[in-house]
Write a protein that holds these residues in place. Structure first.
Motif, PDB file in Angstrom:
ATOM      1  N   ILE A  73       0.544  -1.231   0.101  1.00  0.00           N
ATOM      2  CA  ILE A  73       0.088  -0.006  -0.044  1.00  0.00           C
ATOM      3  C   ILE A  73       0.767   1.438  -0.533  1.00  0.00           C
ATOM      4  N   ILE A  74       1.866   1.366   0.694  1.00  0.00           N
ATOM      5  CA  ILE A  74       3.238   2.498   0.605  1.00  0.00           C
ATOM      6  C   ILE A  74       3.682   2.763  -0.061  1.00  0.00           C
ATOM      7  N   ASN A  75       3.961   1.369  -0.819  1.00  0.00           N
ATOM      8  CA  ASN A  75       4.618   1.539  -2.307  1.00  0.00           C
ATOM      9  C   ASN A  75       3.755   2.313  -3.331  1.00  0.00           C
ATOM     10  N   GLN A  76       2.430   1.549  -3.485  1.00  0.00           N
ATOM     11  CA  GLN A  76       2.161   2.344  -4.263  1.00  0.00           C
ATOM     12  C   GLN A  76       1.089   3.804  -4.278  1.00  0.00           C
ATOM     13  N   ILE A  77       1.777   4.237  -3.525  1.00  0.00           N
ATOM     14  CA  ILE A  77       1.727   5.862  -3.117  1.00  0.00           C
ATOM     15  C   ILE A  77       2.853   6.506  -3.541  1.00  0.00           C
ATOM     16  N   VAL A  78       4.331   5.662  -2.980  1.00  0.00           N
ATOM     17  CA  VAL A  78       5.415   6.411  -3.259  1.00  0.00           C
ATOM     18  C   VAL A  78       5.566   6.152  -4.213  1.00  0.00           C
ATOM     19  N   TRP A  79       5.159   5.980  -5.066  1.00  0.00           N
ATOM     20  CA  TRP A  79       6.572   5.156  -6.157  1.00  0.00           C
ATOM     21  C   TRP A  79       4.921   5.779  -7.619  1.00  0.00           C
ATOM     22  N   ASN A  80       3.762   6.501  -6.969  1.00  0.00           N
ATOM     23  CA  ASN A  80       2.534   7.185  -7.739  1.00  0.00           C
ATOM     24  C   ASN A  80       3.394   8.666  -8.591  1.00  0.00           C
ATOM     25  N   ASP A  81       3.542   8.689  -9.083  1.00  0.00           N
ATOM     26  CA  ASP A  81       3.961   9.261  -9.779  1.00  0.00           C
ATOM     27  C   ASP A  81       3.600  11.098 -10.026  1.00  0.00           C
ATOM     28  N   GLU A  82       2.102  11.135 -10.205  1.00  0.00           N
ATOM     29  CA  GLU A  82       1.163  11.973  -9.629  1.00  0.00           C
ATOM     30  C   GLU A  82       0.884  12.714  -8.382  1.00  0.00           C
ATOM     31  N   ILE A  83       1.574  11.841  -7.236  1.00  0.00           N
ATOM     32  CA  ILE A  83       1.379  12.444  -6.239  1.00  0.00           C
ATOM     33  C   ILE A  83       3.110  13.122  -6.261  1.00  0.00           C
ATOM     34  N   LYS A  84       3.860  12.430  -6.608  1.00  0.00           N
ATOM     35  CA  LYS A  84       5.249  12.982  -6.462  1.00  0.00           C
ATOM     36  C   LYS A  84       5.507  13.788  -7.236  1.00  0.00           C
ATOM     37  N   LYS A  85       5.134  13.926  -8.350  1.00  0.00           N
ATOM     38  CA  LYS A  85       4.939  15.711  -8.935  1.00  0.00           C
ATOM     39  C   LYS A  85       4.103  16.845  -8.328  1.00  0.00           C
ATOM     40  N   GLY A  86       3.148  15.906  -7.602  1.00  0.00           N
ATOM     41  CA  GLY A  86       2.509  17.130  -6.529  1.00  0.00           C
ATOM     42  C   GLY A  86       2.839  17.586  -5.807  1.00  0.00           C
ATOM     43  N   VAL A 162       8.074  -0.089  14.855  1.00  0.00           N
ATOM     44  CA  VAL A 162       7.039  -0.828  15.720  1.00  0.00           C
ATOM     45  C   VAL A 162       7.419  -0.970  17.504  1.00  0.00           C
ATOM     46  N   SER A 163       6.946  -0.396  18.670  1.00  0.00           N
ATOM     47  CA  SER A 163       7.163  -0.688  20.000  1.00  0.00           C
ATOM     48  C   SER A 163       6.050  -1.295  20.848  1.00  0.00           C
ATOM     49  N   ALA A 164       6.368  -3.050  21.738  1.00  0.00           N
ATOM     50  CA  ALA A 164       5.900  -3.101  21.950  1.00  0.00           C
ATOM     51  C   ALA A 164       5.159  -2.290  23.668  1.00  0.00           C
ATOM     52  N   GLU A 165       6.206  -1.351  23.262  1.00  0.00           N
ATOM     53  CA  GLU A 165       5.916  -0.794  25.142  1.00  0.00           C
ATOM     54  C   GLU A 165       5.140   0.216  24.684  1.00  0.00           C
ATOM     55  N   ASP A 166       5.199   0.861  23.818  1.00  0.00           N
ATOM     56  CA  ASP A 166       4.062   2.313  23.689  1.00  0.00           C
ATOM     57  C   ASP A 166       2.892   1.818  23.010  1.00  0.00           C
ATOM     58  N   ARG A 167       3.354   0.217  22.506  1.00  0.00           N
ATOM     59  CA  ARG A 167       1.842  -0.579  21.210  1.00  0.00           C
ATOM     60  C   ARG A 167       1.275   0.344  19.746  1.00  0.00           C
ATOM     61  N   THR A 168       2.206   0.781  19.658  1.00  0.00           N
ATOM     62  CA  THR A 168       2.669   1.814  18.057  1.00  0.00           C
ATOM     63  C   THR A 168       3.111   0.609  17.444  1.00  0.00           C
ATOM     64  N   PHE A 169       2.816   1.291  15.951  1.00  0.00           N
ATOM     65  CA  PHE A 169       2.964   0.322  14.646  1.00  0.00           C
ATOM     66  C   PHE A 169       2.779   1.276  13.284  1.00  0.00           C
ATOM     67  N   HIS A 170       4.055   2.011  13.247  1.00  0.00           N
ATOM     68  CA  HIS A 170       4.252   3.228  12.101  1.00  0.00           C
ATOM     69  C   HIS A 170       4.894   2.380  10.740  1.00  0.00           C
ATOM     70  N   VAL A 171       4.167   2.278   9.754  1.00  0.00           N
ATOM     71  CA  VAL A 171       5.321   2.288   7.997  1.00  0.00           C
ATOM     72  C   VAL A 171       5.438   3.893   7.775  1.00  0.00           C
ATOM     73  N   LEU A 172       6.666   3.740   7.298  1.00  0.00           N
ATOM     74  CA  LEU A 172       6.998   5.343   6.950  1.00  0.00           C
ATOM     75  C   LEU A 172       7.511   4.466   5.907  1.00  0.00           C
ATOM     76  N   CYS A 173       8.027   5.527   4.917  1.00  0.00           N
ATOM     77  CA  CYS A 173       8.505   5.651   3.773  1.00  0.00           C
ATOM     78  C   CYS A 173       8.768   6.793   2.939  1.00  0.00           C
ATOM     79  N   GLN A 174      10.402   7.195   2.700  1.00  0.00           N
ATOM     80  CA  GLN A 174      10.965   8.422   1.953  1.00  0.00           C
ATOM     81  C   GLN A 174       9.717   8.441   0.493  1.00  0.00           C
ATOM     82  N   ILE A 175       9.447   9.830  -0.274  1.00  0.00           N
ATOM     83  CA  ILE A 175       9.558   9.646  -1.665  1.00  0.00           C
ATOM     84  C   ILE A 175      10.088  10.231  -2.318  1.00  0.00           C
TER      85      ILE A 175
END
Length: 573
Positions: A73-86, A162-175
């Motif tokens: 899902i995040i790769n579809q956003i990161v490698w979307n040329d229209e979003i990258k241009k925008g 991801v952190s077990a202590e904070d119970r958070t789950f994040h996925v990040l990627c640079q365009i």
């Protein structure tokens, strides 16, 4: 101690046998029962390990599937040329920016959110001069102070935070920005509980699970242990894993995620398995008691029926053990013990004959091998060859010196064969051809040599030093005494026929008289002659193999060596 000794000495012999057999049999029975019990317990442990492995692999596969979905899902956003241009464009008015939000960014992010109900938000953080737009577009300055910021801006692949202590789950990627003019980071906030919702129900109870990231930090930790088992904290558990001590009290298995550098450890207390074998322990004890009772009765009956004839047999066996092979045992009974004693007597006689035969064969084999060794290290041939090398050196014939040195090296290497009596056919032929070439040089090339060798037999094995004595005889007793006209010639033939190897050494020398030919394989000689070769072959391969001589006076002699094919045993000769 003396009373016990006296009591034992005064016991009747049958009771002594009964007492000794019971004591001696207790240990095997107890050992067998213990072995049986521990084998079953080990089997239960293995089954538990297999169960853990299957459960953990299924759970990891499920988690891998989820993580891969987030990455897709995040790769579809990161490698979307229209979003990258925008997000990297220079806007001259707010309308163009608003148009990008409404027509490109927001529809794409909302579509991605709709694909996974466990994704809370998807946001783009940008340092481009753009107006924030809800949770979809936010300024990069909002996350510059985050611990993960430097890691994300230095990579262009999706990263899990991801952190077990904070119970958070994040996925990040640079365009990816080819010009590196702008920094844009896509941030996906995933529901921690939805990601790991199945991990707490792998078993009904009595298990623990910890998942560590590449830095050995826990991203998930769950534990449900019985009250009599020490509860471990995440740090304590990590220390046990790093020190290799987790298997002391727990059955565990580990697996790695294919989509990330995470490692999962699933463990259960060993005490659970031990508790399940309590009924088995009682069964084993009962079986041991029953076996001992049956054994006592069997030994008592055995002592009455078997002791007397076996004592006689034992005394005779002791004498045989001491080397007195003249002892014979007789028994008039027709039962199994009587037959055993008679067969033992027959065996003693046959053993005596066999030892005599083997002893004589060994002596003969040692004599042949000693003569073979003496022939291998014949100093006269060695020194004569060195003298020829020295003469050639004085005459400055360097090519001849080189050739002679190489031939001598090959000859003695294959002759000595590192002390082994077996050599490959290739090695034996190299030894023989080296010897022939040395003899030709020593005879100033006064005779010719012809080879007819099938290279398909090189990989078979044979006894060492069988062909060289035949060639030596052909030269010394055939070619050297040649009186008929024409140049001397030695022919060496090596081929295979069915399951046999055929070697022939032929010369056109003086030949052999018939009376000598008739006894050539039975006449004693001082050196390592053809008789020794023939006897070695028959001793090793059997009487169906050996040498065959054909000769005509003033025409020449042919010696044929026949041996069975013997596969090479991966030795280099």
């Amino acid at each position: 101690m003396n009373r016990m000794k006296l009591w034992f000495i005064n016991l009747k012999f049958r009771r002594k046998i009964l007492f000794i057999c019971i004591i001696a049999s207790l240990f095997p029975i107890i050992a067998l029962a213990s072995f049986w019990y521990y084998q079953i317990q080990d089997s239960l442990m293995k089954r538990e390990n297999e169960n853990l492995s299957e459960t953990l692999n299924q759970a990891i596969s499920n988690l891998d599937y989820k993580v891969n979905n987030y990455f897709n899902i995040i790769n579809q956003i990161v490698w979307n040329d229209e979003i990258k241009k925008g997000v990297t464009a220079e806007y001259i008015n707010n309308f163009e920016m608003y148009q990008f939000y409404q027509e490109t960014l927001v529809p794409q992010l909302r579509t991605s959110l709709s694909l996974q109900i466990d994704i809370n938000t998807i946001s783009v953080y940008s340092d481009n001069q753009m107006n924030p737009h809800g949770k979809f577009l936010l300024p990069l300055s909002d996350v510059k102070e985050q611990a993960w910021f430097d890691t994300i801006v230095n990579t262009h692949s999706p990263t899990l935070i991801v952190s077990a202590e904070d119970r958070t789950f994040h996925v990040l990627c640079q365009i990816f920005d080819r010009d590196y003019s702008k920094t844009n980071i896509v941030h996906m906030d995933v529901s921690y509980n939805h990601v790991f919702d199945t991990m707490s129900s792998l078993f009904e109870d009595n298990f623990g699970l910890i998942i560590l990231d590449e830095n050995k930090k826990p991203v998930y930790f769950y534990q449900d242990l019985p009250g009599d088992v020490e509860t471990l904290s995440a740090n304590h558990l990590i220390n046990k894993i790093e020190e290799g001590l987790l298997d002391q009290d727990y059955v565990y298995d580990q697996a790695s995620l294919a989509s990330s550098k995470w490692t999962a450890y699933l463990y259960r207390p060993k005490g659970i398995i031990s508790a399940s074998t309590s009924q088995l322990r009682m069964t084993v004890i009962g079986v041991v008691i029953l076996c001992i009772s049956i054994l006592i009765l069997a030994i008592f009956l055995l002592a009455r029926v078997v002791v007397r004839p076996l004592e006689k047999l034992a005394r005779n066996m002791e004498q045989i053990e001491k080397g007195d092979l003249s002892v014979t045992v007789f028994n008039s009974g027709t039962d199994e013990i009587g037959n055993l004693i008679r067969q033992f007597g027959i065996m003693v006689v046959k053993l005596k004959d066999m030892i005599n035969q083997v002893y004589k064969s060994k002596i003969a084999q040692q004599e042949y091998e000693m003569k073979a060794l003496q022939a291998q290290i014949n100093p006269h041939f060695f020194y004569n060859s060195l003298s020829l090398i020295n003469s050639k050196a004085i005459m400055s014939g360097q090519d001849d010196i080189s050739q002679m040195a190489q031939l001598l090296s090959k000859f003695y290497r294959t002759t000595l064969n590192k002390g082994d009596n077996i050599i490959s056919v290739k090695g034996e032929l190299e030894n023989t051809t080296s010897y022939i070439e040395i003899q030709r040089m020593m005879h100033s090339n006064s005779f010719d040599v012809h080879y007819e060798i099938d290279d398909g037999i090189y990989h078979y094995n044979m006894l060492n030093l069988l062909l060289q004595p035949l060639v030596e005889n052909a030269i010394n007793h055939g070619i050297d005494h040649k009186e008929n006209p024409g140049k001397g010639k030695v022919t060496l033939i090596a081929a295979e026929q069915d399951n046999e190897l055929i070697f022939k050494v032929m010369d056109n020398g003086c030949g052999i008289k018939q009376e000598i030919l008739d006894t050539i394989l039975t006449t004693e000689t001082k050196g390592y002659g053809v008789r020794n070769v023939h006897n070695r072959v028959q001793l090793y391969y059997g009487t169906g193999y050996g040498l065959v001589f054909e000769s005509k006076l003033n025409e020449g002699t042919t010696v044929t060596l026949i041996i069975p094919k013997e596969a090479e045993n991966n030795k280099n000769n």
